[in-house]
Write a protein that holds these residues in place. Sequence first.
Motif, short mmCIF file in Angstrom:
data_model
loop_
_atom_site.label_atom_id
_atom_site.label_comp_id
_atom_site.label_asym_id
_atom_site.label_seq_id
_atom_site.Cartn_x
_atom_site.Cartn_y
_atom_site.Cartn_z
N VAL A 88 -77.14 -6.82 -44.27
CA VAL A 88 -77.79 -8.13 -44.18
C VAL A 88 -79.30 -7.97 -44.26
CG1 VAL A 88 -78.12 -10.19 -42.76
CG2 VAL A 88 -75.88 -9.03 -42.80
N PRO A 89 -79.98 -8.63 -45.20
CA PRO A 89 -81.45 -8.53 -45.29
C PRO A 89 -82.11 -8.97 -43.99
CG PRO A 89 -80.56 -9.53 -47.27
CD PRO A 89 -79.42 -9.46 -46.29
N PRO A 90 -82.99 -8.14 -43.40
CA PRO A 90 -83.55 -8.42 -42.08
C PRO A 90 -84.93 -9.05 -42.09
CG PRO A 90 -84.01 -6.16 -42.65
CD PRO A 90 -83.33 -6.77 -43.85
N ALA A 91 -85.42 -9.47 -43.25
CA ALA A 91 -86.84 -9.83 -43.38
C ALA A 91 -87.28 -10.93 -42.42
CB ALA A 91 -87.13 -10.24 -44.82
N SER A 92 -86.37 -11.79 -41.99
CA SER A 92 -86.75 -12.91 -41.12
C SER A 92 -86.92 -12.50 -39.66
CB SER A 92 -85.71 -14.02 -41.22
OG SER A 92 -84.45 -13.55 -40.75
N LEU A 93 -86.58 -11.28 -39.31
CA LEU A 93 -86.60 -10.85 -37.91
C LEU A 93 -87.91 -10.17 -37.54
CD1 LEU A 93 -83.00 -9.34 -37.60
CD2 LEU A 93 -83.75 -11.69 -37.15
N ALA A 94 -88.26 -10.28 -36.26
CA ALA A 94 -89.42 -9.56 -35.74
C ALA A 94 -89.15 -8.06 -35.77
CB ALA A 94 -89.72 -10.01 -34.32
N SER A 95 -90.16 -7.27 -36.01
CA SER A 95 -90.00 -5.83 -36.13
C SER A 95 -89.75 -5.18 -34.76
CB SER A 95 -91.24 -5.20 -36.75
OG SER A 95 -91.41 -5.64 -38.08
N ILE A 138 -90.47 8.64 -39.45
CA ILE A 138 -89.55 7.56 -39.10
C ILE A 138 -90.21 6.18 -39.16
CG2 ILE A 138 -87.95 8.97 -37.77
CD1 ILE A 138 -89.35 8.04 -35.24
N ALA A 139 -91.23 6.05 -39.98
CA ALA A 139 -91.69 4.71 -40.34
C ALA A 139 -90.55 4.03 -41.09
CB ALA A 139 -92.93 4.80 -41.22
N VAL A 140 -90.53 2.71 -41.10
CA VAL A 140 -89.43 1.98 -41.72
C VAL A 140 -89.41 2.22 -43.23
CG1 VAL A 140 -88.43 -0.29 -42.15
CG2 VAL A 140 -89.43 0.22 -39.93
N ARG A 141 -88.36 2.90 -43.68
CA ARG A 141 -88.19 3.15 -45.11
C ARG A 141 -86.94 2.47 -45.65
NH1 ARG A 141 -89.60 9.63 -45.73
NH2 ARG A 141 -91.59 9.60 -44.59
N ASP A 142 -85.97 2.28 -44.78
CA ASP A 142 -84.72 1.63 -45.17
C ASP A 142 -84.47 0.49 -44.19
OD1 ASP A 142 -82.30 0.95 -46.20
OD2 ASP A 142 -81.27 2.81 -45.69
N GLY A 173 -85.55 -3.04 -38.23
CA GLY A 173 -85.74 -1.63 -37.94
C GLY A 173 -85.35 -0.77 -39.12
N ASP A 174 -85.23 0.51 -38.88
CA ASP A 174 -84.90 1.47 -39.92
C ASP A 174 -83.49 2.01 -39.69
OD1 ASP A 174 -86.07 3.46 -42.10
OD2 ASP A 174 -84.94 4.66 -40.65
N ARG A 175 -82.71 2.16 -40.75
CA ARG A 175 -81.32 2.56 -40.63
C ARG A 175 -81.17 3.94 -39.99
NH1 ARG A 175 -76.98 3.64 -45.46
NH2 ARG A 175 -78.33 5.47 -45.69
N CYS A 201 -75.01 9.54 -44.27
CA CYS A 201 -75.76 10.65 -44.86
C CYS A 201 -77.28 10.44 -44.82
CB CYS A 201 -75.31 10.87 -46.31
SG CYS A 201 -75.62 12.54 -46.91
N PRO A 202 -77.85 10.40 -43.63
CA PRO A 202 -79.30 10.19 -43.52
C PRO A 202 -80.08 11.42 -43.98
CG PRO A 202 -78.41 10.74 -41.39
CD PRO A 202 -77.23 10.59 -42.30
N ASP A 203 -81.34 11.20 -44.33
CA ASP A 203 -82.23 12.32 -44.63
C ASP A 203 -82.31 13.20 -43.39
OD1 ASP A 203 -85.28 13.26 -44.18
OD2 ASP A 203 -84.72 13.45 -46.29
N PRO A 204 -82.04 14.51 -43.51
CA PRO A 204 -81.95 15.37 -42.31
C PRO A 204 -83.26 15.48 -41.54
CG PRO A 204 -81.83 16.68 -44.32
CD PRO A 204 -81.70 15.25 -44.74
N ASP A 205 -84.39 15.51 -42.24
CA ASP A 205 -85.68 15.60 -41.54
C ASP A 205 -85.92 14.34 -40.69
OD1 ASP A 205 -85.88 17.86 -43.03
OD2 ASP A 205 -87.70 17.29 -44.10
N ARG A 206 -85.70 13.19 -41.30
CA ARG A 206 -85.94 11.94 -40.58
C ARG A 206 -84.93 11.75 -39.45
NH1 ARG A 206 -85.51 7.18 -43.00
NH2 ARG A 206 -87.31 6.36 -41.87
N PHE A 207 -83.68 12.13 -39.70
CA PHE A 207 -82.64 11.96 -38.70
C PHE A 207 -82.93 12.83 -37.48
CE2 PHE A 207 -78.07 12.71 -37.34
CZ PHE A 207 -77.90 11.45 -36.81
N ARG A 208 -83.30 14.07 -37.70
CA ARG A 208 -83.62 14.96 -36.58
C ARG A 208 -84.82 14.44 -35.80
NH1 ARG A 208 -87.31 19.24 -36.75
NH2 ARG A 208 -87.27 20.54 -34.88
#
Length: 261
Positions: A88-95, A138-142, A173-175, A201-208
């Motif tokens: 669901v597109p989250p654009a309407s929500l506060a960060s 872990i800035a919001v990328r997804d 937020g970020d997935r 399957c998250p990016d391992p660097d970001r997930f860690r």
Amino acid sequence: MPHSVKLSGTTLTKSYTSWPRNEPAREWAALTLLSRAAPDLVPTPLTASTDPTPRMTMTVVPGQPLSGRLTSAQLTALGSALETLWSVPPASLASIDLGMLVDRSRAGLTVLRDNRGVIAEAAAAWLAWLDGGPLDLIAVRDPVVAHGDPNLANYLWDGERVRIVDFEDAGLGDRTVELANLVEHLAGRETDWDPLVRRFCPDPDRFRTARCLWAGFWLTLIGPGGPSAHRNPPGTAEAQARRVLRLIAAGPRDDRGRRGC
């Protein structure tokens, strides 16, 4: 718990007892968005008022709270619920304010660093890790609708599917950060999360990095003097400290190899 609930037939009324992060508005916005975009995944908000304190009435969704070691069927159903939520597109929500989480964790672990033993060691290691500046990963990328409170009790299982409740901390937020929040939540320690992690399957660097952040946050909650210290059996904080140390010591390749992504 910053709210009380009252059931009346097919509806539930939630009365908020505190709302320092504007929880009523966050929950109303998230439920309004999600109940339209993904019917039957979440309660439908019906009415809201602020007099004398914030209060919201919503529909009741079926199911019993998940707990303990999840079965394969439960884990698959939870993954499907999260997949729907995150579509669901989250654009309407506060960060989601991760900076507040970082500041709170830093303050709590600075205090715990003055303890003894493995808790002090983990606190010092986490603070040194943070000083290394990993959080740009872990800035919001997804961007997704972030539930914000992945306690297993907030996922209701009806024997076939999972529905999601309690969106007081929801926002944009970020997935990967949300997935790490789920994996590191104390309520899910009996579950093997590898199949669910492989599914996304998250990016391992970001997930860690996100897991290290949440693990440190949990140590502030259950460590000596923490607000949840009294709710857990002896040794829980020490086990969490060892978990923090393992996560910080592990490299991205370790995560990638174990997850099979």
